[in-house]
Motif scaffolding. Structure first.
Motif, PDB file in Angstrom:
ATOM      1  N   ALA A   1     -18.608  14.021  67.226  1.00  0.00           N
ATOM      2  CA  ALA A   1     -18.094  12.642  67.197  1.00  0.00           C
ATOM      3  C   ALA A   1     -18.564  12.015  65.837  1.00  0.00           C
ATOM      4  CB  ALA A   1     -19.620  12.066  68.103  1.00  0.00           C
ATOM      5  N   ILE A   2     -19.209  12.786  64.870  1.00  0.00           N
ATOM      6  CA  ILE A   2     -19.197  12.592  63.460  1.00  0.00           C
ATOM      7  C   ILE A   2     -17.736  12.747  62.813  1.00  0.00           C
ATOM      8  CG2 ILE A   2     -20.014  13.438  61.199  1.00  0.00           C
ATOM      9  CD1 ILE A   2     -22.760  14.200  62.619  1.00  0.00           C
ATOM     10  N   SER A   3     -17.301  13.851  63.266  1.00  0.00           N
ATOM     11  CA  SER A   3     -15.808  14.079  62.826  1.00  0.00           C
ATOM     12  C   SER A   3     -14.806  12.912  63.075  1.00  0.00           C
ATOM     13  CB  SER A   3     -15.268  15.399  63.180  1.00  0.00           C
ATOM     14  OG  SER A   3     -16.160  16.460  62.764  1.00  0.00           O
ATOM     15  N   ASN A   4     -14.973  12.317  64.325  1.00  0.00           N
ATOM     16  CA  ASN A   4     -14.327  11.213  64.727  1.00  0.00           C
ATOM     17  C   ASN A   4     -14.630   9.694  63.971  1.00  0.00           C
ATOM     18  OD1 ASN A   4     -13.193  13.077  66.604  1.00  0.00           O
ATOM     19  ND2 ASN A   4     -14.358  12.449  68.163  1.00  0.00           N
ATOM     20  N   TYR A   5     -15.674   9.838  63.239  1.00  0.00           N
ATOM     21  CA  TYR A   5     -15.783   8.465  62.726  1.00  0.00           C
ATOM     22  C   TYR A   5     -16.091   8.311  61.532  1.00  0.00           C
ATOM     23  CZ  TYR A   5     -16.071   6.731  67.562  1.00  0.00           C
ATOM     24  OH  TYR A   5     -15.778   6.286  68.986  1.00  0.00           O
ATOM     25  N   VAL A   6     -16.347   9.504  60.742  1.00  0.00           N
ATOM     26  CA  VAL A   6     -16.586   9.427  59.262  1.00  0.00           C
ATOM     27  C   VAL A   6     -15.144   9.465  58.624  1.00  0.00           C
ATOM     28  CG1 VAL A   6     -18.738  10.074  59.529  1.00  0.00           C
ATOM     29  CG2 VAL A   6     -16.931  11.669  58.999  1.00  0.00           C
ATOM     30  N   PRO A   7     -15.108   8.907  57.603  1.00  0.00           N
ATOM     31  CA  PRO A   7     -13.779   8.889  56.544  1.00  0.00           C
ATOM     32  C   PRO A   7     -13.198  10.450  56.548  1.00  0.00           C
ATOM     33  CG  PRO A   7     -15.168   7.318  55.563  1.00  0.00           C
ATOM     34  CD  PRO A   7     -16.048   8.151  56.727  1.00  0.00           C
ATOM     35  N   LYS A   8     -11.936  10.488  56.704  1.00  0.00           N
ATOM     36  CA  LYS A   8     -11.579  11.771  56.537  1.00  0.00           C
ATOM     37  C   LYS A   8     -11.698  12.426  55.063  1.00  0.00           C
ATOM     38  CE  LYS A   8      -9.656  12.078  60.423  1.00  0.00           C
ATOM     39  NZ  LYS A   8     -10.767  12.381  61.475  1.00  0.00           N
ATOM     40  N   GLY A   9     -12.109  13.746  55.238  1.00  0.00           N
ATOM     41  CA  GLY A   9     -12.506  14.275  53.757  1.00  0.00           C
ATOM     42  C   GLY A   9     -13.947  14.284  53.636  1.00  0.00           C
ATOM     43  N   THR A  10     -14.832  13.672  54.335  1.00  0.00           N
ATOM     44  CA  THR A  10     -16.147  13.510  54.352  1.00  0.00           C
ATOM     45  C   THR A  10     -16.987  14.351  55.207  1.00  0.00           C
ATOM     46  OG1 THR A  10     -16.656  11.550  55.510  1.00  0.00           O
ATOM     47  CG2 THR A  10     -16.069  11.166  52.982  1.00  0.00           C
ATOM     48  N   GLU A  11     -16.216  14.891  56.464  1.00  0.00           N
ATOM     49  CA  GLU A  11     -16.707  15.652  57.289  1.00  0.00           C
ATOM     50  C   GLU A  11     -17.843  16.596  56.954  1.00  0.00           C
ATOM     51  OE1 GLU A  11     -12.459  14.630  58.770  1.00  0.00           O
ATOM     52  OE2 GLU A  11     -13.515  15.443  57.007  1.00  0.00           O
ATOM     53  N   GLU A  12     -17.600  17.446  56.164  1.00  0.00           N
ATOM     54  CA  GLU A  12     -18.593  18.227  55.794  1.00  0.00           C
ATOM     55  C   GLU A  12     -19.847  18.087  55.024  1.00  0.00           C
ATOM     56  OE1 GLU A  12     -18.416  21.866  55.968  1.00  0.00           O
ATOM     57  OE2 GLU A  12     -16.490  21.954  56.986  1.00  0.00           O
ATOM     58  N   LEU A  13     -19.517  16.810  54.341  1.00  0.00           N
ATOM     59  CA  LEU A  13     -20.767  16.266  53.540  1.00  0.00           C
ATOM     60  C   LEU A  13     -21.550  15.488  54.804  1.00  0.00           C
ATOM     61  CD1 LEU A  13     -22.361  15.066  50.955  1.00  0.00           C
ATOM     62  CD2 LEU A  13     -20.711  12.942  51.439  1.00  0.00           C
TER      63      LEU A  13
END
Length: 178
Positions: free
Chosen positions: A149-161
């Motif tokens: 779910a985090i991957s679906n909502y955070v800005p692209k490119g910031t998933e790992e952070l």
């Protein structure tokens, strides 16, 4: 699973509305019944804000949190404003920098803001650190579904952070949980 009535609170701009949306999304992906609401103070940034999430395996008959059994707060203003209706059994997570002078529920003080700033390197991900601790303490949703779910909502490119911050929050909860 029990019914969770969660309140995530802090200051506008800290990302706790987003954390509530992610939590609700993860619960929906797991087939649970969910309601998520949010409110801001008169100021969009700086005033107290909250996101409330109800997660249940059973039908939810009233669409608002009435007696939270989980409260997360990152500011003293939000703590003072949003602890008036919690029960003695409520799990309460607060940032360790807060000066809390009122007894309430099962209190845990965890360094969300300091961890985000010093260990992760970005104060802006304190909401993900707090979300990790929320998932640990409630077990309302799984870590893996929450990361999705985090991957679906955070800005692209910031998933790992954001994943790193979430994982660190989960670990902190394990450390401070007992």
């Amino acid at each position: 699973m029990k019914r969770w009535e969660l309140r995530l609170s802090g200051s506008g701009g800290q990302g706790l509305i987003l954390a509530g949306i992610i939590l609700a999304s993860a619960a929906t992906k797991e087939g649970k019944n969910v309601i998520q609401t949010q409110s801001y103070g008169p100021e969009a940034r700086g005033g107290a804000s909250k996101s409330e999430v109800i997660i249940s395996d059973e039908e939810i008959d009233y669409p608002e949190v009435t007696t939270p059994n989980f409260l997360l707060t990152l500011t003293e203003e939000a703590f003072n404003k949003y602890t008036t209706d919690i029960s003695e059994e409520c799990k309460v997570l607060v940032d360790s920098q807060l000066e809390i002078d009122k007894a309430c529920g099962e209190l845990h003080q965890i360094p969300f803001l300091k961890t985000a700033e010093t260990e992760i390197g970005k104060k802006i991900v304190a909401n993900m650190v707090a979300l990790g601790a929320t998932v640990y303490f409630t077990q309302a949703v799984s870590k893996s579904t929450t990361k999705e779910a985090i991957s679906n909502y955070v800005p692209k490119g910031t998933e790992e952070l954001n994943w790193k911050a979430f994982e660190r929050g989960y670990e902190l909860a394990e450390e401070y949980g007992d």
